[in-house]
Scaffold this active site. Structure first.
Site, PDB file in Angstrom:
ATOM      1  N   SER A 164      51.226  37.492  46.656  1.00 40.11           N
ATOM      2  CA  SER A 164      50.149  36.584  46.286  1.00 40.11           C
ATOM      3  C   SER A 164      48.764  37.226  46.245  1.00 40.11           C
ATOM      4  CB  SER A 164      50.104  35.408  47.271  1.00 40.11           C
ATOM      5  OG  SER A 164      49.772  35.841  48.576  1.00 40.11           O
ATOM      6  N   SER A 175      53.190  39.773  50.266  1.00 44.61           N
ATOM      7  CA  SER A 175      52.044  39.440  49.428  1.00 44.61           C
ATOM      8  C   SER A 175      51.023  40.556  49.274  1.00 44.61           C
ATOM      9  CB  SER A 175      51.345  38.186  49.955  1.00 44.61           C
ATOM     10  OG  SER A 175      52.110  37.041  49.670  1.00 44.61           O
ATOM     11  N   LYS A 178      40.079  37.439  49.701  1.00 43.61           N
ATOM     12  CA  LYS A 178      41.158  36.758  49.005  1.00 43.61           C
ATOM     13  C   LYS A 178      40.833  35.269  48.996  1.00 43.61           C
ATOM     14  CE  LYS A 178      46.256  36.340  49.173  1.00 43.61           C
ATOM     15  NZ  LYS A 178      47.473  36.787  49.890  1.00 43.61           N
TER      16      LYS A 178
END
Length: 465
Positions: free
Chosen positions: A148, A172, A73
């Site tokens: 996210s 997220s 990520k």
């Protein structure tokens, strides 16, 4: 004809171990798909040359993820690779050292292919940073992917990765996974040695798997648990590998159900018809399977005020100079400024309220082995839906979309989202299962049972591109 990305993570790990799959071929296959499907916005950075070099020079099979293509990520620093945190304030950042998670995944034998996209500093539940193109729902390209960890969820849903590692500080992992129809697992606080939830004062954010099935999520969780030679006592030890938990029947359990969210007294939370259908279907199937299903009778209070403190405080810690503040997005700037205005008394009060909420929630759910909630309250939102609003309204819109997510982080509990039904267009609709502290094995077993009842879901159109 079976293509490489049609194989589950479990099948790929097995094939790599027995030599029927080759790391170079597998890596090249995913890199080709990533390049051809770049318009999905799943990746912030792709490193094909480095990935192919690593695939060609891997030591003999060692580590639980040997030869598996994965990605960081874009909140995880990797030496020599641009790490932008989804922000124009970090557009030129190329770290000289890697974060522990990146180093541990390398040690586990994974092959890094780049960075999946995220919202700016991971602060929002949608992945549409101004620094690059938005992450798009591969089922409906006009819709966003949630956040996210939006890029990671898109990559798994569209067959650009076999699975992904995300982070979850308020939903997220689960929000984008539920948005695009894959499995997202937020572990208990303290379950993992890296991204444990103990890395920050608020204890919200943990690392966890995004996968196409409960079995794949269990395998990746096993690998993540093994990334360091210690665990925390706050998370109950598992009764065996988590992948095995997804393979065995859960037995007769007590399952609570609720559509109550802790935001109900403060925001306009409306559960749409498709989310309600998925929730009702899950409750019925769990009852049919022999579980004792009952209303959780949950009545949370005082949540909105404490979470506002925690979220602003988490933003206050981002190291941004005055010049950086000119480059970040308006919502980020607002959260950082609001967080830096908090007094020590404000922060200590918020933390104390959070721990009280944690104790109450665990006690309220103690009668159940798992609690079923909706995953999301609304259908996937159009790309750009959150633009043009003031910070407070943008925050409220995210709560209205995903009101069942952040309370799990505050309570430190494990939670898993799994796609269960389809809407009229064929888009998957997910539910959420919340477990006891250390109860990931139970969640994986229940989710796999629901998957078996559900049967195979179709893939989004991009799967066959």
């Amino acid at each position: 004809m079976t293509r490489l990305h049609d194989l589950s993570l479990v099948a790929q790990v097995g094939g790599l171990a027995d030599g029927t799959l080759d790391p170079r071929e597998l890596t090249a296959h995913y890199l080709d798909r990533i390049a051809r499907l770049a318009d999905l916005g799943a990746f912030a950075e792709v490193t094909p040359d480095a990935a192919l070099r690593r695939a060609a020079t891997l030591d003999p099979a060692t580590g639980p993820l040997w030869g598996v293509p994965l990605a960081d990520k874009d909140l995880v620093a990797r030496a020599g690779v641009p790490t932008r945190y989804g922000s124009r304030a970090r557009v030129h950042l190329v770290p000289t050292a890697s974060d522990p998670l990146a180093e541990a995944l390398d040690a586990a034998g994974a092959i890094n292919v780049g960075k999946t996209s995220t919202s700016e500093f991971g602060l929002t539940g949608f992945t549409e940073p101004l620094i690059h193109a938005p992450a798009r729902d591969p089922w409906r390209l006009t819709a966003g992917a949630g956040g996210s960890s939006g890029g990671a969820a898109v990559a798994v849903a569209a067959g650009l990765l076999p699975a992904a590692v995300g982070s979850d500080g308020g939903g997220s992992i689960r929000i984008p996974s539920a948005t695009v129809g894959v499995v997202g697992l937020k572990p208990s606080r303290g379950r993992l040695p890296i991204g444990s939830g103990f890395d920050s004062p608020d204890g919200l954010s943990v690392t966890g798997p995004i996968a196409r099935s409960a079995e794949d999520a269990g395998l990746l969780l096993d690998a993540l648990v093994g990334l360091a030679p210690f665990t925390y006592a706050t998370a109950a030890p598992s009764t065996g590998p988590f992948v095995e938990a997804a393979r065995r029947p859960p037995g007769a359990l007590r399952v609570g159900i609720t559509t109550v969210s802790p935001w109900d007294d403060d925001e306009d939370i409306v559960l749409d018809a498709d989310a309600r259908t998925a929730f009702d279907t899950a409750a019925a199937w769990l009852s049919d399977a022999g579980h004792a299903v009952a209303d959780a009778d949950w009545h949370p209070f005082g949540y909105a005020s404490l979470f506002h403190v925690l979220w602003r405080a988490s933003a206050a810690r981002i190291p941004l100079s005055d010049d950086d503040m000119m480059l970040v997005e308006p919502l980020t700037a607002w959260l950082v400024r609001e967080g830096r205005r908090l007094s020590a008394l404000d922060l200590l009060g918020g933390l104390a309220s959070a721990r009280a909420f944690e104790r109450r929630t665990i006690a309220d759910f103690a009668a159940f082995d798992a609690v079923l909630t909706p995953a999301l309250a609304q259908r996937p939102q159009p790309v750009g839906a959150y633009a043009g609003h003031g910070p407070e309204r943008t925050f409220a819109m995210q709560v209205e979309y995903a009101p069942y997510s952040s309370f799990v982080n505050v309570a430190g509990l494990p939670a898993l989202t799994v796609p269960l039904t389809k809407d009229a267009t064929g888009h998957p609709v997910s539910i959420q299962l919340v477990g006891r502290p250390g109860g990931e094995a139970t969640l994986l077993s229940l989710a796999a049972q629901l998957e078996r009842r559900r049967g195979p879901l179709p893939h989004p159109p991009a799967w066959d591109d």
